[in-house]
Design an enzyme around this catalytic site. Structure first.
Site, short mmCIF file in Angstrom:
data_model
loop_
_atom_site.label_atom_id
_atom_site.label_comp_id
_atom_site.label_asym_id
_atom_site.label_seq_id
_atom_site.Cartn_x
_atom_site.Cartn_y
_atom_site.Cartn_z
N ARG A 155 11.77 7.08 -10.70
CA ARG A 155 13.12 7.18 -10.16
C ARG A 155 14.14 6.61 -11.14
O ARG A 155 15.22 7.14 -11.31
CB ARG A 155 13.18 6.42 -8.83
N ALA A 174 -22.28 18.46 -8.39
CA ALA A 174 -23.04 18.99 -9.53
C ALA A 174 -22.50 20.35 -9.95
O ALA A 174 -22.37 20.64 -11.14
CB ALA A 174 -24.51 19.10 -9.15
N SER A 207 19.07 6.73 -2.82
CA SER A 207 18.24 5.87 -1.99
C SER A 207 18.68 6.02 -0.54
O SER A 207 19.70 6.64 -0.25
CB SER A 207 18.31 4.42 -2.45
N TYR A 226 -19.48 21.37 -9.50
CA TYR A 226 -18.18 21.12 -10.14
C TYR A 226 -18.39 20.71 -11.60
O TYR A 226 -17.75 21.23 -12.51
CB TYR A 226 -17.41 20.03 -9.38
N ASP A 227 -19.33 19.79 -11.79
CA ASP A 227 -19.60 19.31 -13.15
C ASP A 227 -20.01 20.45 -14.07
O ASP A 227 -19.66 20.47 -15.24
CB ASP A 227 -20.72 18.25 -13.13
N CYS A 281 -19.11 -35.11 -6.56
CA CYS A 281 -17.81 -35.41 -5.94
C CYS A 281 -17.95 -35.27 -4.42
O CYS A 281 -18.46 -34.26 -3.93
CB CYS A 281 -16.76 -34.44 -6.46
N LYS A 335 7.85 5.75 6.17
CA LYS A 335 8.45 5.34 4.90
C LYS A 335 7.35 4.64 4.11
O LYS A 335 6.97 3.52 4.42
CB LYS A 335 9.64 4.42 5.13
S1 IVH Z 1 13.33 10.65 1.33
C1 IVH Z 1 17.82 10.54 -0.48
N1 IVH Z 1 11.10 10.08 2.48
O1 IVH Z 1 12.39 5.27 0.03
C2 IVH Z 1 16.59 9.80 -0.50
N2 IVH Z 1 11.93 8.54 0.87
O2 IVH Z 1 15.39 4.30 -0.33
C3 IVH Z 1 15.54 10.61 0.14
N3 IVH Z 1 10.48 6.59 0.56
O3 IVH Z 1 13.21 5.97 -3.27
C4 IVH Z 1 14.34 9.82 0.23
N4 IVH Z 1 8.93 7.19 1.98
O4 IVH Z 1 10.76 5.81 -2.69
C5 IVH Z 1 12.00 9.67 1.59
N5 IVH Z 1 9.13 9.73 3.63
C6 IVH Z 1 10.02 9.34 2.71
C7 IVH Z 1 9.89 8.14 1.99
C8 IVH Z 1 10.86 7.77 1.08
C9 IVH Z 1 9.32 6.26 1.11
C10 IVH Z 1 11.17 5.74 -0.44
C11 IVH Z 1 11.48 6.48 -1.70
C12 IVH Z 1 12.94 6.29 -1.95
C13 IVH Z 1 13.30 5.20 -1.04
C14 IVH Z 1 14.70 5.45 -0.55
#
Ligand code: IVH
Length: 673
Positions: free
Chosen positions: A137, A35, A83, A37-38, A434, A116
């Site tokens: 990306r 509230a 990547s 915040y609102d 059925c 990851k």
């Molecule tokens: S670092 C040079 N950290 O994985 C690339 N990437 O194949 C550095 N990803 O496009 C990436 N978790 O979408 C990094 N903790 C993490 C990540 C991460 C997921 C994904 C990201 C990237 C792909 C790389």
């Protein structure tokens, strides 16, 4: 108010709102009430209304704004978004560590291990602490400009936090992963389905689809989150190690996942991978491996990059939960509501330790959309809590012998014509009596969460229906032990037992009976809601749509399904017949459920009486709040079997009371249901 004063006030309010947004969304630890915040938000809105020229792009009132676009502009990444090299074996991790040591000519190299995240990578640019651009990306060099969509994510600060230990660089480029929580994904998909909209195969696709919306208002409604994992460029003050960069990101008010750890050896690195993989299902978000990154940025420079991957980082993926296999045939199964579901029979494959040999293809639209054919090689996924599904067809494995599939024009059981109303995804058998529908209805009636009739299994039900002994649920109660004993493989003793079980089943609670009737869209939680709201079957059966829609959790689809069911003459007869057999449950009224008002609960592990999602719904029905992570604001942690160790640890840390399922049911007042 004078222009100047208005400007000063507006700016102050924006900083305040941004700070409280950060406390709430990033830290999950608000300092003020919703509230309050609102109130601040409204104060800013009214200044901006009086002085529209003062509105800034990074004003919290502009999170969801802008027009519907026709397409996205593209933008160049200052530093290419590379990547990661992915590996699946320990030896490859060893080789990577060895290579780092050799190239850097060091005995020991410090690395950071992180999950990851299985989401969509994005890049955020902040100039003088203000968000100026958000990119996907793309191909790594150029991405799509999705600033307006990223701004709708509350965890993305529009302004960075100052006055912390690390000074703000005037120009800062941050990278991270946008994702959907598993739980929120399931709910989102359900809602999409209920509204006849597109559903997604997994949280990543759902996140990607949400970011690609041309109307930011649509993105704003999607439950998106972000974890930042890298500072890619900064004018000044960039820390010299990755671990300090992550700390700095947190200081700036950006969301960083707390699961990262420094690792100094291959053993540590592999241990981290094992621990993460063990916890994979317990994490609230999808993770498909872990990432190792050299900690010292100077060392990264030395190592450099090869073609598309840096030499200073490596992804060690988890065992895949997707496997390719062939569809041997597709069959139509008729369910209790008469819906025909196409089920693919697969060459059995082991995925994540479980053999998968059947997979539902949902409906004809889904088959057409994915162009699934008999004989196709398909990618099947079995992830965490999600039931196995076909991700896609591997089209280059086709040899031309594959056959398109169409759900049959006649019901495979009773041969009545099937229909697929325009605009609807489901194909149905139109025969109200059925045998397949009847068999499924009987099985559902007697199932564990409905009236729980021991001994009323598939074999018995098939015979009862095939021999014309039972034509509806109520006729089960006319069966004598003698009649039952005449069935194949039914001894006198089991027949007597079944009669007794049937007799006992009459005393079930109202919510179980409502659930057992098998009304489309009425699951266990909805059945409970309806029971509490109406108290008797009679009252429920007489409620018109308007009355039904007054109930919080009842939407138009459920209301019309209920009406259609109760208006059906056959069902009316069934209800009368059930009543004649003494099945006429009344809700034993307990205190009206506002029991959890103002309380925040987290559920971990599996419960025996409901799924985690149902538990969440039940908490909300009792006016409590259900969250996915334990913090100082949590009142109770409900601990089921196989609880997540993180949650229990966090509960200890924050002094949160833990309760078991029984205590939880008591809190909900549901212990008699
Ligand atoms: S670092 C040079 N950290 O994985 C690339 N990437 O194949 C550095 N990803 O496009 C990436 N978790 O979408 C990094 N903790 C993490 C990540 C991460 C997921 C994904 C990201 C990237 C792909 C790389």
């Amino acid at each position: 108010m004078k222009q100047q004063e208005a400007e000063r006030k507006a700016e102050k309010l924006r900083d305040k709102l941004e700070y409280h947004n950060y406390r709430y969304y990033v830290l999950d630890d608000p300092e003020i009430s919703d509230a309050e915040y609102d109130e601040l938000y409204k104060a800013l809105q009214s200044i901006e209304k009086a002085h529209p020229d003062l509105i800034t792009k990074d004003s919290p009132t502009q999170r969801v704004g802008g027009q519907v676009r026709e397409g996205f502009e593209s933008g160049t990444h200052e530093t290419p978004m590379l990547s990661l090299q992915s590996v699946y074996k320990e030896e490859e991790v060893e080789r990577f560590f060895q290579n780092c040591r050799n190239e850097l000519k060091k005995q020991k190299v410090r690395l950071v291990a992180e999950p990851k995240y299985d989401g969509v990578s994005v890049e955020l640019t902040y100039d003088y602490g203000r968000l100026v651009r958000g990119l996907t990306r793309g191909d790594g060099r150029r991405g799509e400009e999705i600033t307006a969509n990223l701004k709708t994510i509350h965890e993305v600060p529009l302004r960075l936090q100052k006055n912390k230990t690390t000074s703000l660089p005037s120009h800062l480029v941050v990278r991270g992963e946008v994702y959907m929580l598993k739980q929120e994904f399931v709910e989102f998909n359900k809602a999409q389905e209920a509204n006849g909209k597109k559903t997604f195969a997994n949280p990543r696709n759902a996140a990607a689809g949400s970011l690609r919306q041309l109307d930011p208002k649509v993105t704003a409604k999607r439950p998106l989150h972000i974890f930042c994992w890298e500072i890619s460029d900064a004018t000044e003050g960039r820390p010299s190690t990755h671990s300090d960069c992550l700390k700095a990101l947190s200081d700036f008010g950006l969301k960083v996942c707390s699961e990262w750890e420094p690792v100094d050896s291959v053993t540590d690195a592999i241990d981290y991978h094992h621990r993460m993989e063990d916890r994979r299902d317990d994490l609230s978000y999808e993770v498909d491996g872990c990432v190792y990154k050299v900690d010292h940025l100077a060392d990264r420079e030395t190592l450099g990059t090869r073609a598309a991957n840096p030499r200073w980082a490596l992804a060690y993926k988890f065992t895949s939960r997707q496997k390719a296999t062939r569809i041997k045939e597709i069959n139509a199964q008729v369910g209790r509501t008469g819906v025909l579901t196409p089920v693919a029979v697969l060459e059995p494959v082991k995925i994540g330790g479980v053999t998968v040999s059947n997979v539902s293809l949902h409906n004809q639209d889904e088959i057409d959309r994915k162009d699934i054919r008999v004989g196709d090689t398909v990618m099947v996924e079995r992830a965490g809590d999600v039931i196995p599904h076909v991700v896609k067809v591997i089209t280059n494995k086709r040899n031309g012998d594959e056959k398109k599939y169409q759900l049959p024009e006649r019901c495979p059981i009773c041969e009545t014509k099937t229909i697929k109303p325009p605009g609807e995804a489901q194909t149905r058998c139109t025969n109200a009596s059925c045998p397949a529908v009847l068999k499924q209805s009987l099985l559902h009636w007697g199932s564990r969460h409905a009236t729980d009739i021991d001994g009323l299994g598939e074999k018995v039900v098939n015979q009862l229906v095939d021999q014309g002994m039972v034509e509806n649920i109520a006729e089960l109660y006319d069966l004598s032990a003698d009649a039952l004993a005449g069935l194949e493989r039914m001894a006198q003793k089991s027949a007597a037992k079944l009669v007794k079980a049937l007799e006992n089943s009459k005393r079930n609670s109202l919510s179980r009976i409502i659930y057992g009737l098998g009304i489309p869209l009425v699951g266990r939680v909805m059945a409970r809601t309806l029971a509490e709201e109406f108290g008797t079957l009679q009252a429920l059966s007489q409620a018109d749509e308007e009355r039904l829609l007054q109930i919080d959790d009842v939407g138009p689809a459920v209301a019309s399904a209920l009406r259609a069911w109760f208006d059906n003459p056959q069902n009316k007869k069934l209800l009368t017949a059930l009543q004649d057999h003494g099945i006429d449950p009344h809700l034993k009224r307990r205190t009206k459920s506002k029991r959890l008002e103002g309380k925040t609960l987290v559920v971990t592990g599996e419960l025996t009486t409901m799924t985690r999602e149902e538990a969440r719904e039940a908490i909300e029905m009792a006016k409590g709040k259900s969250t996915s992570s334990v913090s100082s604001k949590t009142d109770f942690l409900v601990v089921g079997t196989n609880p997540g160790s993180n949650k229990t640890k966090a509960a200890q840390k924050h002094g949160v009371e833990t309760i078991d399922e029984d205590e939880f049911l008591k809190l909900l007042g549901k212990n008699q249901e």
